[in-house]
Design a protein around this motif. Structure first.
Motif, short mmCIF file in Angstrom:
data_model
loop_
_atom_site.label_atom_id
_atom_site.label_comp_id
_atom_site.label_asym_id
_atom_site.label_seq_id
_atom_site.Cartn_x
_atom_site.Cartn_y
_atom_site.Cartn_z
N PRO A 108 0.82 -1.22 0.00
CA PRO A 108 0.00 0.00 0.00
C PRO A 108 0.85 1.27 0.00
N TYR A 109 1.99 1.25 0.71
CA TYR A 109 2.86 2.42 0.72
C TYR A 109 3.38 2.72 -0.69
N ALA A 110 3.79 1.67 -1.41
CA ALA A 110 4.30 1.86 -2.77
C ALA A 110 3.21 2.39 -3.69
N GLU A 111 2.00 1.90 -3.53
CA GLU A 111 0.89 2.37 -4.36
C GLU A 111 0.62 3.87 -4.13
N ARG A 112 0.76 4.31 -2.88
CA ARG A 112 0.55 5.73 -2.58
C ARG A 112 1.69 6.59 -3.12
N LEU A 113 2.89 6.04 -3.09
CA LEU A 113 4.08 6.81 -3.48
C LEU A 113 4.22 6.92 -4.99
N TRP A 114 3.83 5.87 -5.70
CA TRP A 114 4.12 5.80 -7.14
C TRP A 114 3.55 6.97 -7.95
N LEU A 173 -6.96 4.11 -14.57
CA LEU A 173 -6.26 3.85 -15.83
C LEU A 173 -5.23 4.94 -16.12
N LEU A 174 -5.60 6.18 -15.85
CA LEU A 174 -4.71 7.30 -16.12
C LEU A 174 -3.57 7.36 -15.10
N GLU A 175 -3.88 7.10 -13.84
CA GLU A 175 -2.86 7.12 -12.80
C GLU A 175 -1.80 6.05 -13.06
N ARG A 176 -2.25 4.88 -13.54
CA ARG A 176 -1.32 3.77 -13.80
C ARG A 176 -0.67 3.87 -15.18
N ASP A 177 -0.97 4.93 -15.90
CA ASP A 177 -0.40 5.16 -17.22
C ASP A 177 -0.76 4.05 -18.20
N GLU A 178 -1.96 3.47 -18.05
CA GLU A 178 -2.42 2.44 -18.97
C GLU A 178 -3.02 3.05 -20.22
N VAL A 179 -3.47 4.29 -20.13
CA VAL A 179 -3.98 5.03 -21.30
C VAL A 179 -3.47 6.46 -21.21
N ASP A 180 -3.48 7.15 -22.35
CA ASP A 180 -3.00 8.53 -22.39
C ASP A 180 -4.11 9.54 -22.18
N VAL A 181 -5.31 9.20 -22.62
CA VAL A 181 -6.45 10.09 -22.43
C VAL A 181 -7.71 9.23 -22.37
N ALA A 182 -8.65 9.65 -21.55
CA ALA A 182 -9.96 8.98 -21.48
C ALA A 182 -11.01 9.99 -21.91
N VAL A 183 -11.93 9.55 -22.75
CA VAL A 183 -12.97 10.44 -23.26
C VAL A 183 -14.33 9.81 -22.98
N GLY A 184 -15.20 10.56 -22.32
CA GLY A 184 -16.52 10.03 -22.02
C GLY A 184 -17.25 10.88 -21.00
N TYR A 185 -18.31 10.31 -20.47
CA TYR A 185 -19.13 10.98 -19.45
C TYR A 185 -18.74 10.43 -18.10
N PHE A 186 -17.99 11.22 -17.32
CA PHE A 186 -17.45 10.78 -16.05
C PHE A 186 -17.84 11.75 -14.94
N PRO A 187 -19.12 11.84 -14.60
CA PRO A 187 -19.57 12.88 -13.66
C PRO A 187 -18.92 12.79 -12.28
N GLU A 188 -18.82 11.58 -11.73
CA GLU A 188 -18.25 11.44 -10.39
C GLU A 188 -16.76 11.76 -10.40
N ALA A 189 -16.05 11.28 -11.41
CA ALA A 189 -14.60 11.53 -11.48
C ALA A 189 -14.32 13.02 -11.65
N VAL A 190 -15.06 13.68 -12.52
CA VAL A 190 -14.84 15.11 -12.75
C VAL A 190 -15.18 15.91 -11.50
N ALA A 191 -16.26 15.54 -10.80
CA ALA A 191 -16.62 16.23 -9.56
C ALA A 191 -15.51 16.09 -8.52
#
Length: 316
Positions: free
Chosen positions: A64-70, A140-158
Motif C-alpha cells: 500500500p505504501y508503494a501504491e501511494r508513493l508511485w 487507468l490514467l494514474e497507472r499510465d495504462e492510457v493517455d487520455v480517457a474520453v466520455g461521461y465521467f460525472p463522479e470523477a470530474v466532480a
C-alpha cells in the motif's frame, strides 16, 4: 529519509518495476541486469524505510505504501523528462502512439475527424482505442495504462474539481448532449406521447460499460418511486442500436450517439418522461502529459472533432 542523499536513479527503477509489476521486465526496459534492479530496489527501500514490494509467482505486488508513493514519483519523473526533452512536436516528422479509452459511440463520433486530420496532414501518429469498462477512468490514467480517457465521467470530474490544484489529473469538456428514449420505427409507443407509466411498463435495453444491472435512468426512477424491467444489458452502443431496431425494447442513449449506432434510419427518438442531467463528454489526462507537445496536439484534435460534431448537431 534524507532527500539530499537520495540517489534519484532509484526513482527510475522504482517507477519501471511498478509499471511492469516484474523485476525481469523492468530490467529489460531499463537495460539493466536483474541483480542490479533488485539491488536498486533494496537501496530505495532502505532509503524510505518502508517495504515496497512482495514477490509473487509471476512478478511482484506493490505494498500500500508503494501504491501511494508511485503516482507522485511518476509526476516528478515526468516533469524532469519534460524539462530536458525538446518542446516542439511536428506531427509530419515526429512519430507518436496514443492510447485512448472511450466507448464505441464516442470513438465513432469523434475519431473520424481526428483520422481525417491525420491523413490530410500525413501525420506520423497512431491511435489505439482501449475499451472503456468503467465510469471512473482515474485508475487507468494514474497507472499510465492510457493517455487520455474520453466520455461521461460525472463522479470523477466532480472529485477532480473538489481537489482543485491538488489533483493529478486534468480534464476538459468537449461537448454536451441530452438523453433521449430510442425505439424502432413503428413501435407502438412511437405513435403517441411517451408517458412515465408507458415507459416503466415497457421492456428495456441498458448500455452499461461495467455490466452493472442499473444506470442513471434507474437511479432517477428510484427517486420517483418507480422502476423498469431491463431485459438485456450490453456494453456497446452499436449493439444497442441493432437490437432496438429489431425488437420492441426501448433504450436510453445520448442524442449525439444515436447516429453512431449505425441504425439511425431504423429508430426514432422520443423525449424522456423524466428529468435526467445533461451529458458532458470530457477528456481526462494525467498531469504528467499536460505540457507534452505531442499530447497537446492530440487533445487539440479531439477538441476540433468535438466542435465539428457540435456544429453538425447543435446542443439543445
Amino acid at each position: 529519509m534524507n532527500f539530499l542523499t537520495l540517489d534519484l536513479n532509484l526513482l527510475r527503477v522504482f517507477d519501471a518495476v511498478m509499471a511492469e509489476r516484474s523485476i525481469t521486465r523492468a530490467a529489460e526496459r531499463l537495460a539493466l541486469t536483474q541483480p542490479a534492479v533488485s539491488n536498486a530496489l533494496k537501496r530505495f527501500r532502505d532509503s524510505v524505510g518502508e517495504d515496497l514490494l512482495t514477490r509473487e509467482a509471476h512478478g511482484v505486488r506493490p505494498t500500500p505504501y508503494a501504491e501511494r508513493l508511485w503516482p507522485q514519483v511518476r509526476v516528478a519523473l515526468g516533469a524532469l523528462r519534460g524539462a530536458f526533452e525538446r518542446k516542439d512536436f511536428n506531427p509530419q516528422t515526429d512519430s507518436a502512439n496514443f492510447r485512448i479509452a472511450t466507448a464505441d459511440a464516442t470513438a465513432a463520433t469523434l475519431l473520424p475527424s481526428v483520422i481525417a486530420d491525420i491523413e490530410m496532414h500525413q501525420a506520423q501518429v497512431n491511435l489505439r482505442v482501449v475499451p472503456l469498462t468503467t465510469r471512473d477512468p482515474r485508475g487507468l490514467l494514474e497507472r499510465d495504462e492510457v493517455d487520455v480517457a474520453v466520455g461521461y465521467f460525472p463522479e470523477a470530474v466532480a472529485a477532480l474539481m473538489a481537489q482543485g490544484t491538488e489533483a493529478t489529473l486534468r480534464h476538459r469538456r468537449l461537448h454536451q448532449s441530452e438523453y433521449v428514449c430510442v425505439m424502432r420505427r413503428g413501435h407502438p409507443l412511437s405513435k403517441q406521447p411517451l408517458t412515465l407509466d408507458a415507459f416503466c411498463d415497457a421492456h428495456h435495453l441498458l448500455v452499461s460499460f461495467s455490466g452493472r444491472p442499473h444506470g442513471f435512468v434507474d437511479q432517477a426512477l428510484i427517486a420517483l418511486g418507480r422502476s423498469r424491467r431491463i431485459v438485456l444489458t450490453v456494453n456497446q452502443f452499436f449493439t444497442a442500436g441493432r437490437v432496438v431496431s429489431q425488437s420492441d425494447l426501448l433504450t436510453v442513449l445520448p442524442a449525439s450517439f444515436v447516429e453512431a449506432t449505425g441504425y439511425q434510419a431504423s429508430v426514432v427518438e422520443r423525449p424522456l418522461p423524466l428529468r435526467l442531467a445533461r451529458i458532458h463528454v470530457e477528456a481526462l489526462w494525467h498531469l504528467r502529459h499536460d505540457d507534452d507537445p505531442a499530447h497537446q496536439w492530440l487533445r487539440a484534435r479531439l477538441v476540433d472533432a468535438a466542435e465539428q460534431l457540435t456544429s453538425r448537431r447543435p446542443a439543445s
